[in-house]
Design a protein around this motif. Structure first.
Motif, mmCIF file in Angstrom:
data_model
loop_
_atom_site.group_PDB
_atom_site.id
_atom_site.type_symbol
_atom_site.label_atom_id
_atom_site.label_comp_id
_atom_site.label_asym_id
_atom_site.label_seq_id
_atom_site.Cartn_x
_atom_site.Cartn_y
_atom_site.Cartn_z
ATOM 1 N N SER A 20 1.204 -1.135 0.331
ATOM 2 C CA SER A 20 0.007 0.243 0.168
ATOM 3 C C SER A 20 1.072 0.904 0.341
ATOM 4 N N SER A 21 1.955 1.035 -1.028
ATOM 5 C CA SER A 21 2.458 2.041 -0.948
ATOM 6 C C SER A 21 2.227 3.485 -1.676
ATOM 7 N N CYS A 22 3.477 4.764 -1.515
ATOM 8 C CA CYS A 22 2.596 5.760 -1.888
ATOM 9 C C CYS A 22 3.016 5.769 -3.651
ATOM 10 N N ASN A 63 -0.323 -3.129 4.860
ATOM 11 C CA ASN A 63 -2.194 -2.794 5.458
ATOM 12 C C ASN A 63 -3.246 -4.181 6.112
ATOM 13 N N ARG A 64 -3.644 -4.030 6.525
ATOM 14 C CA ARG A 64 -4.296 -5.231 6.835
ATOM 15 C C ARG A 64 -5.025 -6.054 5.450
ATOM 16 N N VAL A 95 6.575 6.767 7.711
ATOM 17 C CA VAL A 95 5.725 7.766 7.720
ATOM 18 C C VAL A 95 4.619 7.585 8.317
ATOM 19 N N PHE A 96 4.259 6.166 7.741
ATOM 20 C CA PHE A 96 2.816 5.573 8.023
ATOM 21 C C PHE A 96 2.748 5.483 9.714
ATOM 22 N N HIS A 97 3.648 5.049 10.559
ATOM 23 C CA HIS A 97 3.579 4.362 11.685
ATOM 24 C C HIS A 97 2.329 4.269 12.484
ATOM 25 N N ASN A 98 1.660 5.092 12.505
ATOM 26 C CA ASN A 98 0.648 5.175 13.811
ATOM 27 C C ASN A 98 -0.782 5.276 13.006
ATOM 28 N N CYS A 99 -0.832 4.942 11.540
ATOM 29 C CA CYS A 99 -2.135 4.817 10.502
ATOM 30 C C CYS A 99 -2.669 3.856 11.067
ATOM 31 N N TYR A 100 -3.948 3.759 11.457
ATOM 32 C CA TYR A 100 -4.895 2.495 11.762
ATOM 33 C C TYR A 100 -4.819 1.327 10.916
ATOM 34 N N ASN A 101 -4.560 1.767 9.455
ATOM 35 C CA ASN A 101 -4.868 0.120 8.315
ATOM 36 C C ASN A 101 -3.319 -0.094 8.404
ATOM 37 N N VAL A 102 -2.297 -0.153 9.108
ATOM 38 C CA VAL A 102 -0.655 -0.217 8.285
ATOM 39 C C VAL A 102 -0.377 -0.795 9.868
ATOM 40 N N LEU A 103 0.343 -2.170 9.238
ATOM 41 C CA LEU A 103 0.800 -2.859 10.619
ATOM 42 C C LEU A 103 2.012 -2.712 11.050
ATOM 43 N N GLY A 104 2.719 -2.035 9.813
ATOM 44 C CA GLY A 104 4.319 -2.121 9.743
ATOM 45 C C GLY A 104 4.493 -2.047 8.721
ATOM 46 N N ARG B 43 -4.249 3.519 4.564
ATOM 47 C CA ARG B 43 -3.286 3.461 5.472
ATOM 48 C C ARG B 43 -4.305 4.079 6.592
ATOM 49 N N ARG B 63 3.473 11.769 0.895
ATOM 50 C CA ARG B 63 3.340 10.362 0.518
ATOM 51 C C ARG B 63 1.459 9.923 0.306
ATOM 52 N N SER B 356 -3.319 4.651 -4.710
ATOM 53 C CA SER B 356 -2.934 4.780 -3.373
ATOM 54 C C SER B 356 -3.668 5.828 -3.057
ATOM 55 N N LYS C 123 -1.815 3.000 17.146
ATOM 56 C CA LYS C 123 -0.972 1.876 17.387
ATOM 57 C C LYS C 123 0.137 2.231 16.867
#
Lengths: 145, 360, 126
Positions: A20-22, A63-64, A95-104, B43, B63, B356, C123
């Motif tokens: 789910s990259s940019c 992402n999920r 940069v997406f670390h705190n997005c709810y749908n992203v696992l990491g 995301r 991004r 995206s 999270k």
């Protein structure tokens, strides 16, 4: 080293998967194929089929919804295989670390062999990373059938 | 009656670098129904923008999309500036216009290459991307990065274009124009290209307006609408008129982008010539006040819409992003039925989908 | 500040919007916002080649049902589905209903953009 091992390193086939990259890293991977960078001189060919591939090139944070797809693809790539995480998001979520749908990062779901940092990762860095991965591929034997 | 078959197109498909799924129902070779299934790239950026400080939103929002990232950063910066509002120095407006048009140039070259790839014209794909590298070199020279520029801040920009850089820009842009002209000639004259695109995926003017399309998809159907007409940044001072084509098919959309490519080069050259002297940033004090505002900018794929609401703290109360592909996906529901299986990739590509962006 | 903002009730939406569309307007998007007890929904339309904008705004209680504009034009179908799953806005008679999984996956947080679910849904990091 047998014929198959030898030829695998001379001509690795690549499967590119966009989590789910940019798109930043994706267009840089495509740029690698174009005349200026031209990765085909290393024998690399971009494939659309996971069962043809030796190297899995992954961009973007997991992402999920794509986590399941990614596991599925990883299972389909035949052994021995190498996984490369391209870009900061694929390495750690970035940069997406705190997005709810992203696992990491990709390593939350499947094992990763090479991390290529950068946002977006430059074509030179991607080529370097793939060459590094090939050295690892050379040390792996296709014992696991 | 022929039997109906439903085939999923995507989420992984060779013509699409990005994940989108279309559930297409065919009757023999003819498409009868299309249902889009998106969400593979979601995301949750809008929520993260509420949790982050407003200054960090710039880096998150650019991004959202790596291809039109510059326009995203302009939009989020300018919608935040409008909350105070901040009065920008004229040089900032011109610099933002130059970089925005530069990213439009690279995005249209990228798309023209992908279009050639979609109908199997691989050498043209590689040629367009070869030219595109020159534009990326200019972006790297002036902003420091090829893809994600990170050059905007609330109140200005972080880098300036020096006189030497300006000279290189003008030289390179002229080369890009000369090389593109030769290739566009192939695109507009070649029999193969025409037979694959003319009359494919027709969208009438009424349908385009009714479905709320944006950008080249809308202008390819004969509607003169462009967010640059609202005269944001320096567009009010430049010689600008939207490119409109009447036919409404895939070929018309390709022509709009081809002509916009040259228009973008002209706009950059004009803006570089008129570039005023002065400051490149002003100091902005305090947090965004409790106002609300919208910003509409023209991204390469169409109108980009940002809504922001402040609440006097360091975080924004709400930030909403409507991207051009989000507006253009409904048009596929009209364009695809009736076409043949082999034309689906070209028609899907003709709206220049950016997934995206759509899913944020 | 936003120009031409017009406050309406939820029942006037279809009439007012249709009037704009027949006058040559184009639907841009809709924005939903959480006010605590209520939800504020704004539909944006553009006119005159995109140079003018007409927003229509209504406010409803969270449990109230609201009409869907997708009965008039398909342009709104994606954004109304999005508002439904992100805010729990009860849109009825959607022309194409994705059942709350347009963007969200099966195991994603439910109605993530509401203020109350926000903090717990995020999270990692700070």
């Amino acid at each position: 080293m047998g014929l198959i091992e030898k030829s695998r390193i001379k001509s690795p086939w690549i499967l590119h998967f966009d989590n789910s990259s940019c798109n930043g890293c994706d267009i840089e991977i495509l740029a690698c194929l174009t005349p200026l960078y031209d990765v085909e001189r290393f024998g690399m060919v971009n494939m659309g089929n996971p069962k043809h591939a030796d190297v899995l090139l992954i961009t973007g944070p997991v992402n999920r919804r794509t986590a399941r797809v990614l596991k599925n693809l990883y299972a389909q790539v035949p052994d021995p295989k190498i996984v490369i995480a391209v870009g900061t998001c694929a390495s750690s979520g970035g940069v997406f670390h705190n997005c709810y749908n992203v696992l990491g990062g990709v390593d939350k779901v499947i094992p990763v062999d090479v991390y290529i940092p950068g946002c977006a990762a430059r074509p030179e860095a991607i080529i370097d990373g793939v060459v590094l991965a090939l050295q690892k591929l050379a040390s792996l034997r296709g014992d696991k059938k | 009656m022929a039997a109906r078959t439903t085939v999923p197109f995507g989420p992984q498909h060779p013509v699409l670098p990005e994940p989108i799924q279309l559930k297409i129902t065919y009757e023999d070779e003819k498409v009868v129904e299309v249902v889009p299934a998106i969400g593979y790239g979601h995301r949750g950026i809008e929520k993260a923008c509420e949790l982050n400080e407003y200054t960090k939103n710039i880096y998150l929002c650019e991004r959202i999309c790596g291809i039109c990232s510059y326009i995203h950063s302009v939009s989020v910066v300018e919608v935040t500036e409008k909350l105070w509002p901040v009065e920008l120095p004229p040089r900032v407006k011109y610099l933002r216009t130059i970089w925005a048009e530069m990213s439009r140039t690279h995005s249209h070259l990228l798309w023209l290459g992908l279009l050639a790839d979609a109908f199997g014209f691989e050498s043209m794909f590689l040629q367009f991307w070869r030219i595109r590298e020159r534009v990326l070199d200019l972006l790297e020279m002036t902003t420091g990065q090829r893809v994600i520029q990170s050059v905007n801040v609330v109140g200005g920009v972080r880098r300036d274009i020096s006189p030497e850089q300006k000279k290189t820009c003008i030289e390179t842009l002229n080369t890009v124009r000369k090389e593109s002209e030769a290739l566009i000639k192939v695109l507009t004259k070649d029999y193969t290209v025409k037979s694959r695109t003319i009359g494919k995926g027709v969208l009438t003017k009424e349908q385009a307006l009714q479905l709320g399309c944006a950008g080249p998809t809308l202008r390819g159907s004969g509607v003169r609408e462009d967010a640059r007409l609202t005269k944001y940044d320096a567009y009010g001072e430049l010689n600008y008129e939207p490119v409109v084509e009447e036919a409404g098919d895939s070929y018309a959309r390709a022509l709009v982008r081809a002509r916009e490519l040259f228009q973008a080069i002209d706009l950059q050259l004009e803006a570089l010539a008129k570039l005023p002297e002065g400051e490149i940033a002003v100091r902005v004090r305090g947090n965004p006040p409790a106002n609300e505002d919208v910003m509409r900018t023209e991204a390469p794929r169409g109108e980009l819409f940002y809504y922001a609401k402040g609440n006097g703290t360091r975080n924004l109360e709400r930030l909403k992003v409507r991207t051009p592909t989000f507006a253009n996906i409904p048009s596929l529901l009209v364009m695809l039925p009736g076409c043949e299986l082999a034309d689906v990739p070209v028609i899907v590509l003709s709206i220049d989908p950016c997934i995206s962006c759509t899913e944020r | 500040m936003m120009e031409n903002l017009k406050a309406i009730t939820k029942d006037e939406l279809l009439n007012e919007g249709e009037k704009l569309l027949t006058g040559g307007a184009k639907f841009i998007t809709a924005v939903c916002r959480d006010l605590g007890e209520q939800l504020e929904v704004t539909y944006f339309f553009s006119l005159k080649g995109g140079t003018e904008m007409y927003p229509l705004r209504y406010t409803v209680n969270k449990e109230e049902e609201v009409p869907s504009f997708s009965q008039i034009t398909l342009a709104t179908v994606l954004i109304e589905n999005e508002m439904k799953e992100m805010f729990g806005l009860k849109v009825k008679d959607l022309a194409l209903d994705f059942g709350g999984h347009l963007l969200l996956a099966q195991d994603s947080p439910v109605t993530p953009l509401l203020k109350t679910t926000g903090k717990t849904a995020s999270k990692g990091g700070d």
